[in-house]
Design an enzyme around this catalytic site. Sequence first.
Site, PDB file in Angstrom:
ATOM      1  N   LYS A  32      -9.781 -11.363   3.856  1.00 50.68           N
ATOM      2  CA  LYS A  32      -8.390 -11.661   3.569  1.00 50.68           C
ATOM      3  C   LYS A  32      -7.566 -11.451   4.845  1.00 50.68           C
ATOM      4  CE  LYS A  32      -6.553  -7.218   2.017  1.00 50.68           C
ATOM      5  NZ  LYS A  32      -5.314  -6.970   2.715  1.00 50.68           N
ATOM      6  N   ASP A  46     -12.839  -9.231  -0.937  1.00 51.41           N
ATOM      7  CA  ASP A  46     -11.722  -8.328  -1.194  1.00 51.41           C
ATOM      8  C   ASP A  46     -12.402  -6.996  -1.507  1.00 51.41           C
ATOM      9  OD1 ASP A  46      -9.794  -6.688  -2.264  1.00 51.41           O
ATOM     10  OD2 ASP A  46      -8.826  -8.268  -3.424  1.00 51.41           O
ATOM     11  N   HIS A  47     -12.307  -6.030  -0.576  1.00 49.49           N
ATOM     12  CA  HIS A  47     -13.146  -4.845  -0.716  1.00 49.49           C
ATOM     13  C   HIS A  47     -12.834  -4.060  -1.985  1.00 49.49           C
ATOM     14  CE1 HIS A  47      -9.681  -2.951   1.264  1.00 49.49           C
ATOM     15  NE2 HIS A  47     -10.049  -1.884   0.594  1.00 49.49           N
ATOM     16  N   HIS A  97      -5.528  -7.554  -4.028  1.00 53.27           N
ATOM     17  CA  HIS A  97      -6.022  -6.382  -4.768  1.00 53.27           C
ATOM     18  C   HIS A  97      -5.420  -6.279  -6.170  1.00 53.27           C
ATOM     19  CE1 HIS A  97      -7.553  -5.406  -0.941  1.00 53.27           C
ATOM     20  NE2 HIS A  97      -6.604  -4.596  -0.506  1.00 53.27           N
ATOM     21  N   LYS A 122       4.043   1.478   0.616  1.00 52.36           N
ATOM     22  CA  LYS A 122       3.588   2.403   1.662  1.00 52.36           C
ATOM     23  C   LYS A 122       4.543   3.580   1.689  1.00 52.36           C
ATOM     24  CE  LYS A 122       0.942  -0.581   4.584  1.00 52.36           C
ATOM     25  NZ  LYS A 122      -0.314   0.148   4.304  1.00 52.36           N
TER      26      LYS A 122
END
Lengths: 336, 509
Positions: B168, B197-198, B260, B360
């Site tokens: 990605k 997509d991990h 995600h 974040k």
Amino acid sequence: MAATLTPSDPGRTLGVWEADDVGVGEIGSAMARLRHQHRAAAVQTSVLTLVVVGAPAAIEGAAATVRDLGDQHPSRTLLIGIDPDDDAEAGLDARASLELVVREGASVCYDEVRLRVRGRARYHLDSVVEPFTLPDVPVVVWLPDDLPSPGDPLLPTVDRVVVDSRAVAQERPDTLARVAALGRRLPVADLSWYRLATWRSMLAGVFEGPAHRAFAAGVDEVVVRGNHGPRTLLAGWLLRRLGLEPEQVEVGPAAHVSVHLSATAGGRRATFEVARRSDERCVEAIIAVEGAPPVVQRVQMRRRWPALALASALTTMGADRSYAEALDGSMALVGR
Amino acid sequence: MLPANPLLEPATERVAPPAVLVVFGASGDLTSRKLVPALEQLGLRRLLPNGFSVVGVARTELSDAEFLARMREGAAEVGASPEESRHLWESLAGGFRYVTGEYGDPDTFLRLRKVLEELDHERGTGGNRLYYLATPPATFATIVDSLAQADLNRSPSPESFARVVVEKPFGRDGRSAQALDETVHAAFDESQVYRIDHYLGKETVQNLLALRFANAIFEPIWNRRYVDHVQVTVAEALGVGHRGSFYEQAGALRDIVQNHVLQVLALTLMEPPASFEADAIRDEKVKALRAVDVYAPHQVGAQAVRAQYDAGWVQGSEVGAYRDEEGVNPHSERETYVAMRLEVDNWRWAGVPIYVRTGKRLPKRVTEVAMEFSAVPHLPFAASQAEGLDPAALVLRIQPDEGITLRFGAKVPGQAFRVRSVSMDFSYGAAFLEETPEAYERLLLDALVGDPTLFIRTDEVAQAWRICDPVLGAWDGGDVPLARYDAGSWGPWEAEALLAREGRRWRRP
């Protein structure tokens, strides 16, 4: 009777209770009290009850292996040391402890009960084990230094038996036949078989890919060397999986396991070797095909192998068909 | 087709065939910090085949030996001890090659081709190639085109494979994603493309499927009749770090929500698949994403909140504002936080709001999906007896402590009858004896053995952009003001208001 209830190192053992000549009910109550006292133990995630039965010395070694599982330990463990003196008065000495392992902020709590069984109580272990089993999860019994006799009263109460054929093969030549008979009654996990996992997966690996796969159907000679039990198991597995005749499989003694396969495909000869060369914990695979440079792969054997073999044996539920095949092949080799 | 390997355990064992992993952008961080440690772990678990080889391709000048040394150093920093991995590296050493060159230069690919043929001969890799694009997306077209020009996009024989792994971001919006796909598809069929997509490689994400489809007790309540609303949280305590210039281009919606969050949501909301085949699962995911309602431009302001962090305190440390980060425009309008209210128009979920948030510099790193169940139709206790009682909730914790929490009401011990919420925890790591593989490990092995289940299909990407594009459009058009939040808080008050106006509130994860 002397009983003590002491909190211990919070990083490891949360609490211990010990008493001699006690009833099973008292031990159960003490364990409940230990759990009640320690909030960290309020939630218990368990996937099995593990019962270890053996001579007191064997139990010490097994206890160390179980502890090596550390935070991967989701069971209640019952360690039963059998006092060999039949004439002693029947009874139980007990030590129950609550163990805590913390990993990355998450804690795993499990309980461990050590029992010393004296006198004729050893012939009625089912009555000792049953009250300690956790509801709804499988009961696995592990005999580190022996095989169960066919009439062992524990067998009907357990879901799976863990043995180590290598540990008993030296003294009992009929070990594999007895394990095979046991396997017809209930699922058996053999630590010796799990210890061979490195060799098995490396042997499977040498035939992966288009360059080498065709040789799997052209194996004409197999030489397996190693300790008494494992070498026969591995040879039996190869005999059945590769569809060979017993005459094509040679088995011989050596300190470490090695397997040498010779094969032909498409008019070319090839040898495939998977071996542990020395005491160093490394297994080497060498593929040598005529007309191509040899391919060498070395794999470090994992540390903590007794615990890892046990972990594998406890993770797999149900019958292991590959192992049954290996036993069947071993019988064919032993009986020739 | 190759005959079956008689020594392989069919149900449990997955050993990759001998293959060459060709990494573009091999001198970059991703390769040494993620890919190579994952390969090392696979090797230590005996899941890499004999002859497995790695070819690095990049512009940086390196020799084979320097490339190997650099990868080994990278792995040593995060991976196994040198003692544990010494033998593995010795056997891999002969298979590490490096090709220096520009991605658009045909000569680079002629040299790559020669190296691959040498490895096939020397290491028995049999024509199997896994190309890994660990480069910025702007280079994808050039690399893919050059591979096709050198005829490296097709496997040399029917028994071997050529696959390409794409990292990605999959485009910046629907249109650029489609353009990227057209580029890739000019050289590779969709069946050869593995979009990674991990998140999908994480055990608990896969456990979502086990929880839902291996247990009869959850499925009957997994719908609008019992679920009041769903909350998905992907929170990070870190700021943008040295990725400031990248983040200026991306933002939280592109970086986290488009991939995600929507992937986790698709697995949470999808219908049961008929089988566990890759396409059966991916078909259901696409259906779920297709049912997500898309906002009209004038609705975006009321349904989605974008925000940026100011200076504050996170986990005991004072941190600066986003606009003061390295590589960030001091007047940046880029969002570091997104909260959205989604609706899913199908029989199962109609009328159930789905709230998602990511940001974040939030108080802690946590990812979870919470199914908040409806309150009981009638509470037979006095209000004073049920203070502190919330409706039941089932929370799937994806990271850091993977597990499941069930919240329910229980009586407080004592003479009086009072009810309070308690939570029952299941810790995934504590329940099993197996070691949990890292996400990259799992996904690399999947790509090598050819299992695309946990990779994203092109239509999933398109559906995710269909959901995100109108939001981005409204934001880029300046129609929605950028809210602000203090670093270390759970986000701006506008995000609280998004739920409060419907009588709900965000969970504290």
